[in-house]
Design an enzyme around this catalytic site. Structure first.
Site, PDB file in Angstrom:
ATOM      1  N   HIS A 234       0.831  -1.212   0.000  1.00  0.00           N
ATOM      2  CA  HIS A 234       0.000   0.000   0.000  1.00  0.00           C
ATOM      3  C   HIS A 234       0.859   1.253   0.000  1.00  0.00           C
ATOM      4  CE1 HIS A 234       0.431  -0.838   4.407  1.00  0.00           C
ATOM      5  NE2 HIS A 234       0.587   0.463   4.498  1.00  0.00           N
TER       6      HIS A 234
ATOM      7  N   HIS B 233       4.008   7.093   3.906  1.00  0.00           N
ATOM      8  CA  HIS B 233       4.933   5.970   3.737  1.00  0.00           C
ATOM      9  C   HIS B 233       4.451   5.055   2.614  1.00  0.00           C
ATOM     10  CE1 HIS B 233       2.071   4.125   6.719  1.00  0.00           C
ATOM     11  NE2 HIS B 233       2.249   3.048   5.987  1.00  0.00           N
TER      12      HIS B 233
ATOM     13  N   GLU C 283       7.621   0.964   5.079  1.00  0.00           N
ATOM     14  CA  GLU C 283       7.072  -0.075   5.945  1.00  0.00           C
ATOM     15  C   GLU C 283       7.287  -1.412   5.261  1.00  0.00           C
ATOM     16  OE1 GLU C 283       2.778   0.182   6.383  1.00  0.00           O
ATOM     17  OE2 GLU C 283       2.793  -1.119   8.151  1.00  0.00           O
TER      18      GLU C 283
HETATM   19 CO    CO Z   1       1.067   1.302   6.308  1.00  0.00          CO
END
Ligand code: CO
Length: 134
Positions: free
Chosen positions: A7, A79, A130
């Site tokens: 994502h 992020h 991440e």
């Molecule tokens: Co995230």
């Protein structure tokens, strides 16, 4: 080592408004808001055919998203999340290469119920990364 883009996370000043914009203006599949108190965020996930968008809004005191929005009042990309097969092996390889893992270095359970880690943006071209064990 890294796999799919899981994502892209966008910090938003108004979560309901942003979710509605994705639903109506952009015509996307928008999920229900969910609270992630361990991460200090309220999130809305948007399902796209090839990845997801994570709308982030601060939850509680000391949320990292509050500081981000203070610097970026209109919101912004916060992020990106890459999938890895083995998060401990990925962490150990990154640490051996001199990259910094945020927090105590141990994976936390992320918004999808899977272990996640964050890498220092200064080590990755100004981008907070991440990693999620897929
Ligand atoms: Co995230």
């Amino acid at each position: 080592m890294i796999g799919r883009l899981n994502h892209v996370a966008i910090a938003v000043p108004d979560l309901a408004r942003a979710a509605e914009q994705y639903r109506t203006t952009l015509g996307a599949e928008v999920g229900a808001p969910q609270d992630e108190p361990d991460h200090g965020v309220r999130v809305v996930f948007i399902d796209l055919p090839n990845t997801k968008i994570e709308l982030l809004h601060p939850l509680g005191d000391g949320s990292p998203i509050a500081a981000f929005l203070a610097k970026n009042p209109a919101g912004g990309i916060h992020h990106i999340c890459y999938e890895v097969d083995d998060i401990i092996a990925a962490r150990d390889r990154l640490l051996a290469d001199g990259a910094r893992v945020l927090g105590d270095g141990d994976p936390k359970i992320g918004a999808h119920g899977k272990p996640v880690l964050f890498l220092h943006p200064k080590d990755f071209n100004g981008c907070l990364i991440e990693l999620e064990q897929a």
